[in-house]
Motif scaffolding. Structure first.
Motif, PDB file in Angstrom:
ATOM      1  N   UNK A  66       0.781  -1.235   0.000  1.00 57.58           N
ATOM      2  CA  UNK A  66       0.000   0.000   0.000  1.00 57.58           C
ATOM      3  C   UNK A  66       0.814   1.287   0.000  1.00 57.58           C
ATOM      4  N   UNK A  67       2.070   1.222   0.424  1.00 58.37           N
ATOM      5  CA  UNK A  67       2.871   2.437   0.525  1.00 58.37           C
ATOM      6  C   UNK A  67       3.726   2.655  -0.720  1.00 58.37           C
ATOM      7  N   UNK A  68       4.029   3.913  -0.997  1.00 55.32           N
ATOM      8  CA  UNK A  68       4.818   4.269  -2.169  1.00 55.32           C
ATOM      9  C   UNK A  68       6.305   4.329  -1.860  1.00 55.32           C
ATOM     10  N   UNK A  69       6.639   4.733  -0.638  1.00 56.56           N
ATOM     11  CA  UNK A  69       8.038   4.845  -0.243  1.00 56.56           C
ATOM     12  C   UNK A  69       8.213   4.289   1.170  1.00 56.56           C
ATOM     13  N   UNK A  70       9.380   3.755   1.428  1.00 56.89           N
ATOM     14  CA  UNK A  70       9.739   3.296   2.769  1.00 56.89           C
ATOM     15  C   UNK A  70      10.875   4.190   3.249  1.00 56.89           C
ATOM     16  N   UNK A  71      10.567   5.117   4.128  1.00 59.31           N
ATOM     17  CA  UNK A  71      11.533   6.112   4.572  1.00 59.31           C
ATOM     18  C   UNK A  71      12.279   5.693   5.832  1.00 59.31           C
ATOM     19  N   UNK A  72      11.993   4.489   6.335  1.00 63.02           N
ATOM     20  CA  UNK A  72      12.712   4.006   7.510  1.00 63.02           C
ATOM     21  C   UNK A  72      12.205   4.648   8.784  1.00 63.02           C
ATOM     22  N   UNK A  73      13.063   5.366   9.455  1.00 65.66           N
ATOM     23  CA  UNK A  73      12.717   6.017  10.722  1.00 65.66           C
ATOM     24  C   UNK A  73      12.850   7.530  10.598  1.00 65.66           C
TER      25      UNK A  73
END
Length: 425
Positions: A66-73
């Motif tokens: 579902x998400x477009x980006x994984x920015x971590x923390x």
């Protein structure tokens, strides 16, 4: 349509300054300079605004479905050695009901999770409604020009990153409807973002279709063929002409004469590519066709008045096809009121945009051109100003190379070698 964005302490962007968007915006620059981070800020806001959890302040990602980006923390998002540990995003949009303005400051809570420190909304860029975080998770609500307020509650915590809570809107009074309209305008523009990344799905020999129209093309363009299948199986006034539009641009790019959707039975379909009297399956032709196909489909599949974000649309395309992407973006932006924000390394795309302005087929204000470079660890944005003749006032150094210089050098070397060869005879 997005008009402006500004980032502070966001990854490589210590301070981006104002980034103004046009109907077509091109971002150029060397690898790992910060171009993608600029796009990620919009995608991050989109996935936050569309999150099923309305209480979330910033959806950093991690859900591949579902998400477009994984920015971590939050630490991953924060720029190196910031002066303060807050991330700021400003955004101006021009929606159906006029302009809306957004300012957000993010900090960390006691659990190291991102939390809104201050959310500001305005419809004129001067008079701001503010939700300011105070102690123990409560928020103070301020009307324009107020420095004191009695509106303080945990129930006033912002929702989905861009909205005041229903409780806050109710207690604001008559101005609450204005706040709600501003948030809704920004939310709609974020929802209307379509994104196609640089890594596209591989073609298949046969596609099994369940006769439903996809809602999105997908980050890798994996649903593009199913959009074509849905279009080809709709006739008459209900047809959106998607197959014909894609075929037109494939022909212009000298990649194919046309595209054909062929039903081979039991819900199975083939995508056939016609060229010079030869018909071949999509999987049997050059990679360029399958890689540009999602770009062409998305240009006509995305709803009117939406924003399309593209990363490296030119991959696996020959120079002529790359240059024609500039014409595609300008034509579709005019016909369908679709905004394009494009990260590219293509000199051919860039130079065709200049040519279109020089030949009066486009105006300079229809396209914004930016070059991203690095100063140590910081991303720096350089505006490439184009005049009415398509000329750039300050060309980025050592990016595209020196085509004229290469020809000159080749000619000099050729003359010297020929002269030496004659002397040795």
């Amino acid at each position: 349509m997005f008009k402006r964005i500004k980032l502070e302490n966001f990854k490589a962007w210590r301070n981006s300054g104002d980034v103004h968007f046009s109907p077509v915006t091109l971002l150029l620059g060397e690898n790992s300079t910060g171009k993608s981070s600029l796009l990620q800020s919009l995608l991050l806001m989109k996935q936050t605004a569309t999150s099923p959890d309305r209480t979330i302040h910033l959806n950093l990602g991690g859900d591949e479905a579902n998400d477009y980006v994984d920015m971590g923390s939050f630490e991953d998002l924060l720029t190196k050695d910031p002066e303060n540990r807050k991330i700021s995003i400003e955004m101006d949009v021009d929606g159906r009901q006029g302009s809306s303005f957004l300012k957000i400051d993010y900090a960390q809570d006691s659990k190291k999770s991102p939390v809104i420190d201050q959310l500001q909304l305005s419809k004129d860029g001067e008079n701001w409604f503010r939700a300011q975080r105070s102690d123990k998770g409560a928020f103070n609500i301020y009307l324009p020009n107020e420095t004191r307020t009695s509106l303080k509650s945990r129930e006033y915590s912002p929702e989905r990153g861009v909205s005041f809570s229903k409780e806050a809107i109710y207690n604001i009074g008559p101005s609450g409807s204005d706040v709600e309209d501003i948030s809704l305008s920004i939310l709609r523009d974020l929802e209307a973002i379509s994104y196609l990344g640089p890594l596209r799905s591989k073609p298949r020999r046969t596609y099994i279709w369940n006769k439903t129209r996809p809602g999105i093309i997908g980050v890798d363009g994996g649903e593009a063929v199913f959009a074509l299948l849905a279009s080809s199986n709709t006739s008459g006034k209900k047809s959106d002409g998607l197959v014909e539009a894609v075929s037109k641009w494939l022909q212009k790019m000298c990649i194919a004469d046309k595209l054909e959707v062929k039903h081979i039975g039991a819900g199975n379909y083939n995508i056939l590519v016609h060229r010079d009297g030869v018909v071949a399956n999509l999987i049997d032709v050059g990679t360029g066709v399958s890689q540009v196909l999602p770009v062409l489909v998305l240009a006509y599949f995305a709803p009117e008045k939406s924003t399309i974000i593209l990363e490296e649309p030119e991959i696996h395309l020959h120079p002529l096809a790359q240059s024609l992407l500039a014409e595609l973006f300008l034509e579709v932006s005019l016909e369908r009121d679709v905004q394009f924000i494009v990260e590219t390394h293509s000199e051919h795309l860039f130079r065709r945009m200049q040519t279109l302005v020089a030949t009066k087929k486009a105006k300079p204000d229809q396209c914004a051109l930016y070059f991203v470079e690095r100063e140590k660890s910081d991303a720096v944005l350089k505006t490439l100003k184009m005049d009415k003749y398509g000329r750039i006032d300050e060309w980025p150094k050592n990016f595209f190379g020196d085509a004229t210089g290469e020809v000159r050098k080749q000619a000099q070397e050729t003359m010297q070698r020929m002269k030496a060869e004659r002397a040795s005879q």
